[in-house]
Design an enzyme around this catalytic site. Structure first.
Site, PDB file in Angstrom:
ATOM      1  N   PHE A   1       1.575 -19.719  -4.446  1.00  0.00           N
ATOM      2  CA  PHE A   1       0.475 -20.529  -4.955  1.00  0.00           C
ATOM      3  C   PHE A   1      -0.745 -19.588  -5.034  1.00  0.00           C
ATOM      4  O   PHE A   1      -0.588 -18.468  -5.478  1.00  0.00           O
ATOM      5  CB  PHE A   1       0.367 -21.826  -4.155  1.00  0.00           C
ATOM      6  CG  PHE A   1       1.482 -22.767  -4.595  1.00  0.00           C
ATOM      7  CD1 PHE A   1       2.819 -22.456  -4.325  1.00  0.00           C
ATOM      8  CD2 PHE A   1       1.222 -23.873  -5.382  1.00  0.00           C
ATOM      9  CE1 PHE A   1       3.863 -23.250  -4.822  1.00  0.00           C
ATOM     10  CE2 PHE A   1       2.253 -24.670  -5.874  1.00  0.00           C
ATOM     11  CZ  PHE A   1       3.567 -24.353  -5.593  1.00  0.00           C
ATOM     12  N   ASN A   2      -1.927 -19.983  -4.654  1.00  0.00           N
ATOM     13  CA  ASN A   2      -3.082 -19.106  -4.929  1.00  0.00           C
ATOM     14  C   ASN A   2      -3.463 -18.262  -3.712  1.00  0.00           C
ATOM     15  O   ASN A   2      -4.126 -18.766  -2.794  1.00  0.00           O
ATOM     16  CB  ASN A   2      -4.278 -19.949  -5.361  1.00  0.00           C
ATOM     17  CG  ASN A   2      -4.108 -20.517  -6.754  1.00  0.00           C
ATOM     18  OD1 ASN A   2      -3.106 -21.185  -7.018  1.00  0.00           O
ATOM     19  ND2 ASN A   2      -5.047 -20.272  -7.636  1.00  0.00           N
TER      20      ASN A   2
ATOM     21  N   TYR B   1       2.508 -13.522 -19.228  1.00  0.00           N
ATOM     22  CA  TYR B   1       2.604 -13.193 -17.798  1.00  0.00           C
ATOM     23  C   TYR B   1       3.518 -14.192 -17.088  1.00  0.00           C
ATOM     24  O   TYR B   1       4.456 -13.816 -16.379  1.00  0.00           O
ATOM     25  CB  TYR B   1       1.208 -13.194 -17.150  1.00  0.00           C
ATOM     26  CG  TYR B   1       1.265 -13.405 -15.662  1.00  0.00           C
ATOM     27  CD1 TYR B   1       1.640 -12.372 -14.809  1.00  0.00           C
ATOM     28  CD2 TYR B   1       0.983 -14.662 -15.100  1.00  0.00           C
ATOM     29  CE1 TYR B   1       1.736 -12.584 -13.446  1.00  0.00           C
ATOM     30  CE2 TYR B   1       1.073 -14.868 -13.739  1.00  0.00           C
ATOM     31  CZ  TYR B   1       1.453 -13.839 -12.911  1.00  0.00           C
ATOM     32  OH  TYR B   1       1.559 -14.058 -11.566  1.00  0.00           O
TER      33      TYR B   1
ATOM     34  N   LYS C   1       7.531 -13.985 -15.188  1.00  0.00           N
ATOM     35  CA  LYS C   1       7.982 -14.487 -13.878  1.00  0.00           C
ATOM     36  C   LYS C   1       9.217 -15.380 -14.048  1.00  0.00           C
ATOM     37  O   LYS C   1      10.182 -15.285 -13.297  1.00  0.00           O
ATOM     38  CB  LYS C   1       6.856 -15.257 -13.180  1.00  0.00           C
ATOM     39  CG  LYS C   1       5.668 -14.386 -12.784  1.00  0.00           C
ATOM     40  CD  LYS C   1       6.078 -13.303 -11.797  1.00  0.00           C
ATOM     41  CE  LYS C   1       4.965 -12.366 -11.430  1.00  0.00           C
ATOM     42  NZ  LYS C   1       5.403 -11.180 -10.681  1.00  0.00           N
TER      43      LYS C   1
ATOM     44  N   ALA D   1       5.259  -4.935  -7.784  1.00  0.00           N
ATOM     45  CA  ALA D   1       4.650  -4.177  -8.883  1.00  0.00           C
ATOM     46  C   ALA D   1       4.800  -4.907 -10.212  1.00  0.00           C
ATOM     47  O   ALA D   1       5.917  -5.083 -10.703  1.00  0.00           O
ATOM     48  CB  ALA D   1       5.306  -2.797  -8.970  1.00  0.00           C
TER      49      ALA D   1
ATOM     50  N   ILE E   1      -1.499  -8.287  -2.549  1.00  0.00           N
ATOM     51  CA  ILE E   1      -0.495  -8.922  -1.666  1.00  0.00           C
ATOM     52  C   ILE E   1       0.391  -7.850  -1.035  1.00  0.00           C
ATOM     53  O   ILE E   1       0.755  -7.931   0.138  1.00  0.00           O
ATOM     54  CB  ILE E   1       0.354  -9.952  -2.446  1.00  0.00           C
ATOM     55  CG1 ILE E   1      -0.547 -10.925  -3.218  1.00  0.00           C
ATOM     56  CG2 ILE E   1       1.244 -10.729  -1.475  1.00  0.00           C
ATOM     57  CD1 ILE E   1       0.199 -11.878  -4.128  1.00  0.00           C
TER      58      ILE E   1
ATOM     59  N   ARG F   1     -11.607 -24.089 -18.741  1.00  0.00           N
ATOM     60  CA  ARG F   1     -11.014 -22.820 -19.171  1.00  0.00           C
ATOM     61  C   ARG F   1      -9.652 -23.135 -19.812  1.00  0.00           C
ATOM     62  O   ARG F   1      -8.826 -23.796 -19.175  1.00  0.00           O
ATOM     63  CB  ARG F   1     -10.824 -21.910 -17.949  1.00  0.00           C
ATOM     64  CG  ARG F   1     -10.178 -20.573 -18.263  1.00  0.00           C
ATOM     65  CD  ARG F   1     -10.177 -19.646 -17.050  1.00  0.00           C
ATOM     66  NE  ARG F   1      -9.294 -20.096 -15.980  1.00  0.00           N
ATOM     67  CZ  ARG F   1      -9.083 -19.413 -14.848  1.00  0.00           C
ATOM     68  NH1 ARG F   1      -9.702 -18.266 -14.632  1.00  0.00           N
ATOM     69  NH2 ARG F   1      -8.278 -19.888 -13.924  1.00  0.00           N
TER      70      ARG F   1
ATOM     71  N   SER G   1       5.801 -17.073  -9.081  1.00  0.00           N
ATOM     72  CA  SER G   1       4.504 -17.749  -9.095  1.00  0.00           C
ATOM     73  C   SER G   1       4.684 -19.232  -9.346  1.00  0.00           C
ATOM     74  O   SER G   1       5.615 -19.654 -10.040  1.00  0.00           O
ATOM     75  CB  SER G   1       3.661 -17.133 -10.220  1.00  0.00           C
ATOM     76  OG  SER G   1       2.538 -17.939 -10.481  1.00  0.00           O
TER      77      SER G   1
HETATM   78  C1  UD1 Z   1      -4.113 -17.820 -11.958  1.00  0.00           C
HETATM   79  C2  UD1 Z   1      -2.883 -17.803 -12.794  1.00  0.00           C
HETATM   80  C3  UD1 Z   1      -1.671 -17.594 -11.929  1.00  0.00           C
HETATM   81  C4  UD1 Z   1      -1.828 -16.350 -11.116  1.00  0.00           C
HETATM   82  C5  UD1 Z   1      -3.099 -16.489 -10.282  1.00  0.00           C
HETATM   83  C6  UD1 Z   1      -3.356 -15.262  -9.447  1.00  0.00           C
HETATM   84  C7  UD1 Z   1      -3.307 -19.272 -14.713  1.00  0.00           C
HETATM   85  C8  UD1 Z   1      -2.910 -20.510 -15.423  1.00  0.00           C
HETATM   86  N1  UD1 Z   1      -2.716 -19.028 -13.544  1.00  0.00           N
HETATM   87  O1  UD1 Z   1      -4.098 -19.003 -11.192  1.00  0.00           O
HETATM   88  O2  UD1 Z   1      -0.528 -17.499 -12.723  1.00  0.00           O
HETATM   89  O3  UD1 Z   1      -0.704 -16.186 -10.296  1.00  0.00           O
HETATM   90  O4  UD1 Z   1      -4.214 -16.690 -11.145  1.00  0.00           O
HETATM   91  O5  UD1 Z   1      -3.723 -14.161 -10.217  1.00  0.00           O
HETATM   92  O6  UD1 Z   1      -4.130 -18.521 -15.184  1.00  0.00           O
HETATM   93  N2  UD1 Z   1     -12.294 -21.208 -11.534  1.00  0.00           N
HETATM   94  C9  UD1 Z   1     -13.610 -21.528 -11.808  1.00  0.00           C
HETATM   95  N3  UD1 Z   1     -14.497 -20.527 -12.072  1.00  0.00           N
HETATM   96  C10 UD1 Z   1     -14.127 -19.205 -12.069  1.00  0.00           C
HETATM   97  C11 UD1 Z   1     -12.778 -18.872 -11.782  1.00  0.00           C
HETATM   98  C12 UD1 Z   1     -11.880 -19.901 -11.525  1.00  0.00           C
HETATM   99  O7  UD1 Z   1     -13.980 -22.716 -11.819  1.00  0.00           O
HETATM  100  O8  UD1 Z   1     -14.973 -18.346 -12.343  1.00  0.00           O
HETATM  101  C13 UD1 Z   1     -11.324 -22.274 -11.231  1.00  0.00           C
HETATM  102  C14 UD1 Z   1     -10.174 -22.363 -12.224  1.00  0.00           C
HETATM  103  O9  UD1 Z   1     -10.492 -23.232 -13.286  1.00  0.00           O
HETATM  104  C15 UD1 Z   1      -9.066 -22.911 -11.340  1.00  0.00           C
HETATM  105  C16 UD1 Z   1      -9.384 -22.383  -9.948  1.00  0.00           C
HETATM  106  O10 UD1 Z   1     -10.745 -21.986  -9.996  1.00  0.00           O
HETATM  107  O11 UD1 Z   1      -9.171 -24.316 -11.287  1.00  0.00           O
HETATM  108  C17 UD1 Z   1      -8.523 -21.211  -9.562  1.00  0.00           C
HETATM  109  O12 UD1 Z   1      -8.567 -20.252 -10.600  1.00  0.00           O
HETATM  110  P1  UD1 Z   1      -7.910 -18.807 -10.432  1.00  0.00           P
HETATM  111  O13 UD1 Z   1      -8.333 -18.192  -9.173  1.00  0.00           O
HETATM  112  O14 UD1 Z   1      -8.129 -18.061 -11.703  1.00  0.00           O
HETATM  113  O15 UD1 Z   1      -6.358 -19.114 -10.241  1.00  0.00           O
HETATM  114  P2  UD1 Z   1      -5.341 -19.954 -11.163  1.00  0.00           P
HETATM  115  O16 UD1 Z   1      -5.863 -20.127 -12.525  1.00  0.00           O
HETATM  116  O17 UD1 Z   1      -4.942 -21.159 -10.400  1.00  0.00           O
END
Ligand code: UD1
Length: 350
Positions: free
Chosen positions: A181-182, A152, A156, A84, A15, A299, A127
């Site tokens: 958000f993501n 983590y 925040k 950072a 970012i 997960r 976050s």
């Molecule tokens: C995570 C962190 C968040 C952090 C963000 C960015 C948690 C609870 N939250 O968000 O604090 O700011 O990453 O680093 O861990 N998924 C799959 N398969 C995969 C990977 C992910 O199905 O191989 C799904 C996950 O179940 C989730 C979605 O994709 O539903 C997004 O996952 P991810 O990109 O890891 O982000 P978050 O978990 O939302």
């Protein structure tokens, strides 16, 4: 008036590097401050190619008070954007002390140095993880803050509390916490983007690496959630939209004029939820590739659904996300393809 210099801690990160571009485009002079613990020098070259000049860069740690002081003084910094931090959720569960020490020490040191030098304006990376599993969607800034699931996430929450308390105490700081958000995607030039180390934890890098043939298939973590297609829902935001939110936040602080103390917090998302399967389909459309995937178990720690109400940012910062999910995925894919031309496949696991 001279171009304002903005220190971007973690400015070589995902970012951070995109925010450097957004700052430069908005007429600021970004200065990178990064210890390269989770970023690479090649990003600086990408920035040079995008911007047409070399961005000043200090290779140092935010917990190193002397180095921070020197960089900020020398560059006559007028504001700071603080990215950072360590950010791997699972790793933070394994190594909580390392996370608390690094993320909190860096923030405390930075704030002390800012006060010492009379630098007032700070944007802090927070976050949506602070909302945990929300009862009501979309989440607004007034939604309850739930106990953090990971160290983590706790760094925040504690970070936000530290900043709020410092402002409450009347210290001359003007601070905005942005609850991301993501973030996904990459700069459309494909000269900078995300550089996950080892097996990616996050969905989109996992998808692009699968499409590139580095991973055999995506495992979708659960399809039995209480959502329309059973997979988790998130608010995926293009990293350039997120980067621009930092510029909007900085500008809003400048509009405060002589006001010395200020603290506020904003959600930064698109306002739209997308399921994991929505993302898979959008990626297939954007890239023209079929993506191999299978449904696996949930997960641990994942929430079923979270997406933003970002109307406060729209109304008060004049910022809104402009890019689509498909655009973000097309940019992420372009970046992945470029990475494959540069480096040998990164398939190690750890
Ligand atoms: C995570 C962190 C968040 C952090 C963000 C960015 C948690 C609870 N939250 O968000 O604090 O700011 O990453 O680093 O861990 N998924 C799959 N398969 C995969 C990977 C992910 O199905 O191989 C799904 C996950 O179940 C989730 C979605 O994709 O539903 C997004 O996952 P991810 O990109 O890891 O982000 P978050 O978990 O939302």
């Amino acid at each position: 008036m001279a171009t304002p210099s903005i220190l971007v801690t973690g400015g070589a990160g995902f970012i951070g590097s995109h925010t450097v571009v957004a700052l430069a485009e908005a007429g600021y002079r970004p200065v990178v401050y990064d210890n390269f613990s989770n970023s690479q020098q090649s990003i600086l070259e990408g920035l040079r190619q995008i911007l047409g000049y070399e961005v000043p860069c200090y290779v140092a740690d935010c917990t190193h008070r002397g180095a921070l002081l020197e960089a900020m003084e020398r560059e006559q910094v007028q504001g700071v954007i603080h990215f950072a931090a360590f950010k791997a959720v699972g790793e933070s569960v394994q190594e909580p002390l390392r996370y608390y020490r690094n993320n909190l020490d860096a923030l405390l040191t930075l704030v002390e140095v800012m006060l010492e030098l009379g630098v007032h304006d700070l944007i802090f990376s927070s976050s949506c993880t602070v909302y945990g599993e929300p009862e009501q969607l979309p989440v607004t800034e007034h939604s309850p803050i739930l106990p953090a699931i990971s160290p983590y996430g706790n760094t925040k929450q504690i970070g936000e509390e530290i900043l709020r308390d410092v402002v409450r105490a009347g210290k001359p700081l003007r601070i905005i916490s942005l609850r991301y958000f993501n973030p996904i995607g990459a700069h459309p030039s494909a000269l900078i983007g995300e550089l996950p180390i080892g097996v990616p934890n996050n969905l989109v890098p996992y998808i692009t690496q699968t499409a590139a043939g580095l991973r055999p298939e995506l495992v979708v973590f659960g399809d039995d959630y209480p959502t329309p297609d059973g997979t988790c829902i998130r608010d995926y935001i293009h990293v350039m939209d997120l980067a621009e939110a930092h510029v909007a936040a900085l500008r809003s602080l400048e509009r405060l004029g002589a006001l010395a103390s200020h603290y506020d917090v904003f959600n930064i998302g698109t306002g739209e939820g997308a399921s994991v399967l929505d993302v898979v389909r959008a990626f297939e459309e954007a890239s023209g590739n079929a993506l191999p995937y299978r449904i696996g178990p949930r997960r641990p720690g994942d929430v079923a659904a979270v997406y933003a109400d970002a109307t406060k940012a729209r109304d008060q910062l004049g910022w809104t996300a402009r890019r689509t999910l498909r655009e973000a995925l097309a940019d992420a894919w372009r970046w992945e393809q470029r990475l494959q031309t540069l480096a040998p496949p990164n398939t190690e696991s750890h």
